[in-house]
Design a protein around this motif. Structure first.
Motif, mmCIF file in Angstrom:
data_model
loop_
_atom_site.group_PDB
_atom_site.id
_atom_site.type_symbol
_atom_site.label_atom_id
_atom_site.label_comp_id
_atom_site.label_asym_id
_atom_site.label_seq_id
_atom_site.Cartn_x
_atom_site.Cartn_y
_atom_site.Cartn_z
ATOM 1 N N THR A 104 43.178 35.555 32.520
ATOM 2 C CA THR A 104 42.541 36.460 31.554
ATOM 3 C C THR A 104 43.443 37.639 31.238
ATOM 4 O OG1 THR A 104 40.389 35.871 32.497
ATOM 5 C CG2 THR A 104 40.469 37.806 31.080
ATOM 6 N N LEU A 105 44.005 38.245 32.288
ATOM 7 C CA LEU A 105 44.851 39.423 32.112
ATOM 8 C C LEU A 105 46.141 39.069 31.372
ATOM 9 C CD1 LEU A 105 44.380 40.999 35.655
ATOM 10 C CD2 LEU A 105 43.065 41.436 33.569
ATOM 11 N N THR A 106 46.705 37.900 31.686
ATOM 12 C CA THR A 106 47.913 37.456 30.996
ATOM 13 C C THR A 106 47.654 37.286 29.507
ATOM 14 O OG1 THR A 106 48.789 36.342 32.959
ATOM 15 C CG2 THR A 106 49.600 35.586 30.823
ATOM 16 N N GLY A 107 46.500 36.702 29.159
ATOM 17 C CA GLY A 107 46.152 36.510 27.758
ATOM 18 C C GLY A 107 46.072 37.824 26.992
ATOM 19 N N LEU A 108 45.536 38.860 27.630
ATOM 20 C CA LEU A 108 45.447 40.174 26.978
ATOM 21 C C LEU A 108 46.835 40.762 26.736
ATOM 22 C CD1 LEU A 108 42.426 41.763 28.887
ATOM 23 C CD2 LEU A 108 42.463 40.937 26.527
ATOM 24 N N ILE A 109 47.726 40.587 27.705
ATOM 25 C CA ILE A 109 49.086 41.105 27.548
ATOM 26 C C ILE A 109 49.803 40.388 26.404
ATOM 27 C CG2 ILE A 109 51.363 41.193 28.650
ATOM 28 C CD1 ILE A 109 49.955 41.776 31.284
ATOM 29 N N THR A 140 28.427 40.594 32.138
ATOM 30 C CA THR A 140 28.653 39.848 30.900
ATOM 31 C C THR A 140 28.303 40.649 29.659
ATOM 32 O OG1 THR A 140 26.442 38.889 31.066
ATOM 33 C CG2 THR A 140 28.264 37.614 31.984
ATOM 34 N N SER A 141 27.697 41.800 29.820
ATOM 35 C CA SER A 141 27.352 42.615 28.654
ATOM 36 C C SER A 141 28.618 43.290 28.131
ATOM 37 C CB SER A 141 26.313 43.678 29.045
ATOM 38 O OG SER A 141 26.763 44.439 30.141
ATOM 39 N N GLY A 142 28.917 43.099 26.855
ATOM 40 C CA GLY A 142 30.110 43.691 26.269
ATOM 41 C C GLY A 142 31.360 42.896 26.626
ATOM 42 N N VAL A 143 32.514 43.528 26.460
ATOM 43 C CA VAL A 143 33.801 42.907 26.748
ATOM 44 C C VAL A 143 34.039 42.943 28.250
ATOM 45 C CG1 VAL A 143 36.281 43.034 26.356
ATOM 46 C CG2 VAL A 143 34.698 43.606 24.508
ATOM 47 N N ALA A 144 34.365 41.778 28.830
ATOM 48 C CA ALA A 144 34.524 41.694 30.283
ATOM 49 C C ALA A 144 35.637 42.593 30.780
ATOM 50 C CB ALA A 144 34.787 40.243 30.691
ATOM 51 N N VAL A 145 36.753 42.629 30.076
ATOM 52 C CA VAL A 145 37.885 43.467 30.466
ATOM 53 C C VAL A 145 38.689 43.774 29.211
ATOM 54 C CG1 VAL A 145 39.288 41.427 30.993
ATOM 55 C CG2 VAL A 145 39.912 43.640 31.985
ATOM 56 N N LEU A 150 49.661 49.283 27.881
ATOM 57 C CA LEU A 150 50.746 48.386 28.263
ATOM 58 C C LEU A 150 52.068 49.073 27.938
ATOM 59 C CD1 LEU A 150 51.841 45.604 29.207
ATOM 60 C CD2 LEU A 150 51.733 44.869 26.817
ATOM 61 N N ARG A 151 52.873 49.228 28.974
ATOM 62 C CA ARG A 151 54.207 49.813 28.794
ATOM 63 C C ARG A 151 55.243 48.696 28.954
ATOM 64 N NH1 ARG A 151 54.285 55.323 28.732
ATOM 65 N NH2 ARG A 151 52.400 56.395 29.480
ATOM 66 N N TYR A 152 55.937 48.403 27.843
ATOM 67 C CA TYR A 152 56.944 47.351 27.854
ATOM 68 C C TYR A 152 57.939 47.643 26.747
ATOM 69 C CZ TYR A 152 59.175 42.859 26.933
ATOM 70 O OH TYR A 152 60.101 41.877 26.705
ATOM 71 N N ALA A 153 59.233 47.587 27.065
ATOM 72 C CA ALA A 153 60.274 47.847 26.074
ATOM 73 C C ALA A 153 60.818 46.534 25.554
ATOM 74 C CB ALA A 153 61.396 48.674 26.691
ATOM 75 N N GLY A 155 63.039 43.624 24.556
ATOM 76 C CA GLY A 155 64.307 43.197 25.116
ATOM 77 C C GLY A 155 64.398 43.366 26.618
ATOM 78 N N GLY A 156 63.432 44.060 27.218
ATOM 79 C CA GLY A 156 63.431 44.255 28.664
ATOM 80 C C GLY A 156 62.589 43.202 29.371
ATOM 81 N N ARG A 157 62.352 43.439 30.672
ATOM 82 C CA ARG A 157 61.548 42.500 31.452
ATOM 83 C C ARG A 157 60.366 43.177 32.126
ATOM 84 N NH1 ARG A 157 63.567 39.939 35.910
ATOM 85 N NH2 ARG A 157 62.274 38.104 35.512
ATOM 86 N N ASP A 158 60.550 44.387 32.621
ATOM 87 C CA ASP A 158 59.523 45.052 33.424
ATOM 88 C C ASP A 158 58.395 45.594 32.555
ATOM 89 O OD1 ASP A 158 61.080 44.537 35.631
ATOM 90 O OD2 ASP A 158 62.070 46.494 35.578
ATOM 91 N N PHE A 159 57.174 45.565 33.112
ATOM 92 C CA PHE A 159 56.027 46.141 32.409
ATOM 93 C C PHE A 159 55.075 46.772 33.419
ATOM 94 C CE2 PHE A 159 54.140 42.149 33.740
ATOM 95 C CZ PHE A 159 52.826 42.488 34.015
ATOM 96 N N THR A 160 54.266 47.689 32.940
ATOM 97 C CA THR A 160 53.106 48.194 33.676
ATOM 98 C C THR A 160 51.916 48.123 32.743
ATOM 99 O OG1 THR A 160 53.519 50.499 33.014
ATOM 100 C CG2 THR A 160 54.492 49.756 35.105
ATOM 101 N N ALA A 161 50.746 47.857 33.296
ATOM 102 C CA ALA A 161 49.549 47.699 32.467
ATOM 103 C C ALA A 161 48.341 48.274 33.186
ATOM 104 C CB ALA A 161 49.314 46.222 32.136
ATOM 105 N N ARG A 162 47.412 48.802 32.405
ATOM 106 C CA ARG A 162 46.142 49.301 32.948
ATOM 107 C C ARG A 162 45.001 48.567 32.241
ATOM 108 N NH1 ARG A 162 44.689 55.479 34.164
ATOM 109 N NH2 ARG A 162 45.860 54.811 35.996
ATOM 110 N N PHE A 163 44.106 47.987 33.030
ATOM 111 C CA PHE A 163 42.950 47.253 32.518
ATOM 112 C C PHE A 163 41.672 47.969 32.952
ATOM 113 C CE2 PHE A 163 46.337 44.208 33.214
ATOM 114 C CZ PHE A 163 46.360 43.488 32.029
ATOM 115 N N VAL A 164 40.665 47.959 32.078
ATOM 116 C CA VAL A 164 39.362 48.539 32.378
ATOM 117 C C VAL A 164 38.352 47.406 32.475
ATOM 118 C CG1 VAL A 164 37.550 50.121 31.626
ATOM 119 C CG2 VAL A 164 39.956 50.671 31.173
ATOM 120 N N LEU A 165 37.635 47.332 33.611
ATOM 121 C CA LEU A 165 36.669 46.271 33.854
ATOM 122 C C LEU A 165 35.292 46.681 33.348
ATOM 123 C CD1 LEU A 165 37.710 45.298 37.484
ATOM 124 C CD2 LEU A 165 38.419 44.224 35.351
#
Length: 315
Positions: A104-109, A140-145, A150-153, A155-165
């Motif tokens: 699920t999280l990968t799909g959002l990214i 199940t009420s509303g959007v699950a997550v 998302l911080r990603y440049a 051409g780069g590889r590294d990322f940081t992400a914040r998700f709200v449940l």
């Protein structure tokens, strides 16, 4: 008023009272969406008390069992003095839940990268989190997550992400890497120069997307039917400079020279001095006149001289 009318009225009042005082009927196992279980969730014929909360619901995606004694005590607290147990001694209460996992999280990214134009058509992206992600059950009420940041440049590889449940006062802060690749054509086997490429001669393999433009991507449909310019090894990445249209005429090959002028067509024998693909120019020796002329390769073993390029006497 006759006795008959009096009896009819008494019967009607009795039926009305019976209907008004119909006891709630306990349902069987139930599934709820919210944080509380209401009287209407638990009973049929709930009446005016339908929206009253009677229990706290279990955590999303889990099930709790409530025995009949607990149900009677909870019902009495909200004003239900009696109810029809319907032969039940306990019921299961399930809280509906949605699973939030790594997929699920990968799909959002990936959706965010695509929406920002950082992942174009034909690009494949592999997301790897720096730690294992335990699946989480959320309401199940509303959007699950949702992806909050998302911080990603590019051409780069590294990322940081914040998700709200959904339905939880906490966030998921995650990090990891994103590898973007493009499938590009490679030779399936060693092949000599001049090989005419067929679909089975080519395999598609991933190449880092950041290098794809530098390699010069050639679509598969533009490779098939082309000729290899040099001997090539298995696994070689095919670039535009590695191929060319196949030769229609090879150097030193005997050819037919065609000369057209109006309704007249003249053919003579010649020998190619240079090579050429179909539609390209080349030098040809007329074997009869021993003159070198310029012609165009029009088919395998055939060249043509236009009326403007040489006179009949010049042949």
């Amino acid at each position: 008023m006759t006795l008959f009318h009096k009896l009819a009225m008494v019967s009607a009042f009795a039926l009305t009272a019976a209907g008004a005082e119909a006891a709630p009927v306990l349902r069987g196992d139930i599934t709820v969406l919210n944080t509380v279980v209401t009287v209407a969730d638990m009973f049929d014929e709930a009446g005016a008390l339908a929206e009253k909360p009677i229990f706290s619901a279990p955590a999303p995606g889990t099930t709790g069992t409530v025995d009949l004694a607990s149900i009677r005590a909870a019902a009495a607290r909200v004003g239900i003095v009696s109810f029809e147990a319907n032969g039940l001694s306990a019921i299961n209460v399930t809280r509906a839940g949605a699973t939030v996992d790594e997929r699920t999280l990968t799909g959002l990214i990936l959706s965010d990268l695509s929406g920002r134009g950082l992942m174009g058509p034909g690009v494949n992206a592999t997301v790897r989190f720096s730690r294992f992600i335990d699946p989480v059950q959320v309401a199940t009420s509303g959007v699950a997550v949702r992806l909050d940041q998302l911080r990603y440049a590019s051409g780069g590889r590294d990322f940081t992400a914040r998700f709200v449940l959904a339905g939880q006062n906490r966030v998921l802060d995650l990090s990891g890497t994103i590898d973007m690749t493009v499938d590009m054509p490679h030779l399936a086997a060693n092949m000599p120069a001049g090989t005419i490429l067929l679909p089975e001669h080519v395999v598609m393999r991933p190449v880092p997307a950041s290098q794809a433009d530098a390699f010069g991507y050639v679509p598969l449909d533009q490779l098939v039917g082309m000729s290899l310019n040099r001997q090539s090894r298995e696994g070689m990445l095919l670039r535009a400079s590695d191929i060319s249209p196949p030769l229609a005429v090879s150097k030193n090959e005997l050819v037919t020279i065609i000369y057209r002028r109006g309704p007249m067509t003249l053919t003579v024998k010649g020998q190619a001095i240079t090579s050429a693909s179909r539609g390209a120019g080349l030098q040809v020796l007329n074997l009869a006149s021993k003159r070198v002329i310029t012609a165009t390769a029009v088919a395998p073993g055939t060249v043509e001289v236009t009326s403007g390029s040489v006179s009949l006497a010049g042949l």
